[in-house]
Design an enzyme around this catalytic site. Structure first.
Site, mmCIF file in Angstrom:
data_model
loop_
_atom_site.group_PDB
_atom_site.id
_atom_site.type_symbol
_atom_site.label_atom_id
_atom_site.label_comp_id
_atom_site.label_asym_id
_atom_site.label_seq_id
_atom_site.Cartn_x
_atom_site.Cartn_y
_atom_site.Cartn_z
ATOM 1 C CB VAL A 89 -0.991 0.050 1.192
ATOM 2 C CG1 VAL A 89 -2.028 -1.052 1.110
ATOM 3 C CG2 VAL A 89 -0.271 0.066 2.531
ATOM 4 C CE1 TYR A 128 -0.471 1.780 14.355
ATOM 5 C CE2 TYR A 128 -1.399 2.823 16.309
ATOM 6 C CZ TYR A 128 -1.505 1.928 15.265
ATOM 7 O OH TYR A 128 -2.651 1.183 15.127
ATOM 8 C CB ALA A 144 2.965 11.203 13.815
ATOM 9 C CE LYS A 189 -3.075 3.287 12.351
ATOM 10 N NZ LYS A 189 -3.760 2.658 11.205
#
Ligand code: NAP
Length: 243
Positions: A60, A151, A153, A155
């Site tokens: 992704v 993580y 930052a 999210k």
């Protein structure tokens, strides 16, 4: 009884080989949608109706690959109605020990992956004048978590992405929302030391861990017309872990 019926709709779910993504995939199939699963690794999905299921192995964090995936979805199914940006990783380290690789990997997958798929899918959805973009954020993007600057930052960034995209895409009848899970039992959280797993459960007011189904049900709601007047929203599904 109200039932979610997504017959004829086409969905893409990233990170769908295991955990929350795998259950979202199953729920969307049960609701009648055709579903394209994206993951780094293949899951065992032989039991699915192959007329309504396609697996594409892809990373992704690759912007061009996301566009290619959406083109393949359009070739195979002719439309794209629901995009669930679920793939995510964590690489925990306190700020002063955080390597630039661990920072970049989490930003590129968790935030970059949502951006890449939102960007690719929104082009297709604009043509249709309809669509639902859904991102899996985290309560740690709302509150920040010790050991997770990268993580948290990423999210939090996902929530900014959702709100800005909702403003840009509303006129095309495309709704954009996020689900922010708390502690959910998956392969990701299996890796946590038991002490921290118990601490997370203790933080909830319901005194229990969540299940992937809890997140999948919120996604199903956001993917369906039951939420037809909801956009730019973040739904916490956390047993009251962060109130
Ligand atoms: P998981 O069990 O680790 O599953 C994530 C899936 O995404 C894995 O199959 C993983 O493959 C895949 N993936 C990772 N990087 C990818 C990439 N670059 N391209 C394509 N696929 C990739 O995680 P989960 O617990 O189900 O979490 C799903 C989402 O919910 C994540 O965004 C996570 O941050 C979020 N979330 C989870 C919790 C929780 O408590 N579980 C809480 C809040 C938010 P590999 O295994 O090969 O890496």
């Amino acid at each position: 009884m109200i039932q979610v019926d997504l017959t004829g709709q086409v969905a893409v779910v990233t990170g769908a080989a295991q955990g929350i993504g795998e259950v979202i995939l199953s729920r969307l199939l049960e609701a009648g949608a055709s579903v394209v699963a994206i993951d780094l690794k293949a899951g065992d999905k032989c039991g699915f109706d192959q007329n309504r299921y396609l697996f594409i192995q892809s990373d992704v964090s690759d912007f061009d690959a996301a566009k290619e995936v959406v083109n393949r979805v359009l070739e195979r199914f002719g439309r794209l109605d629901i995009l669930v940006a679920n793939a995510g990783i964590n690489r925990d380290q306190v700020l002063w020990k955080m390597t630039k690789e661990n920072w970049a990997d989490v930003i590129n997958v968790d935030l970059g992956g949502a951006f890449n798929y939102f960007a690719a899918a929104s082009s297709a959805m604009k043509q249709q004048n309809s669509g639902k973009l859904i991102a899996i954020s985290s309560i740690n993007g709302l509150r920040g978590k010790f050991g997770q600057t990268n993580y948290s930052a990423a999210k939090a960034g996902v929530i900014g992405l959702v709100k800005a995209a909702a403003k840009e895409l509303g006129k095309y009848s495309i709704r954009v929302n996020a689900v922010a899970p708390g502690f959910i039992l998956t392969e990701m959280t299996d890796k946590m030391p038991e002490k921290y797993r118990n601490m997370a459960i203790e933080e909830t007011v319901l005194k229990k861990a969540g299940k992937p189904e809890d997140i999948a049900n919120a996604v199903l709601f956001l993917a369906s017309d039951l939420s037809s007047h909801i956009t730019g929203e973040v739904i916490k599904v956390d047993g009251g872990q962060y109130i």
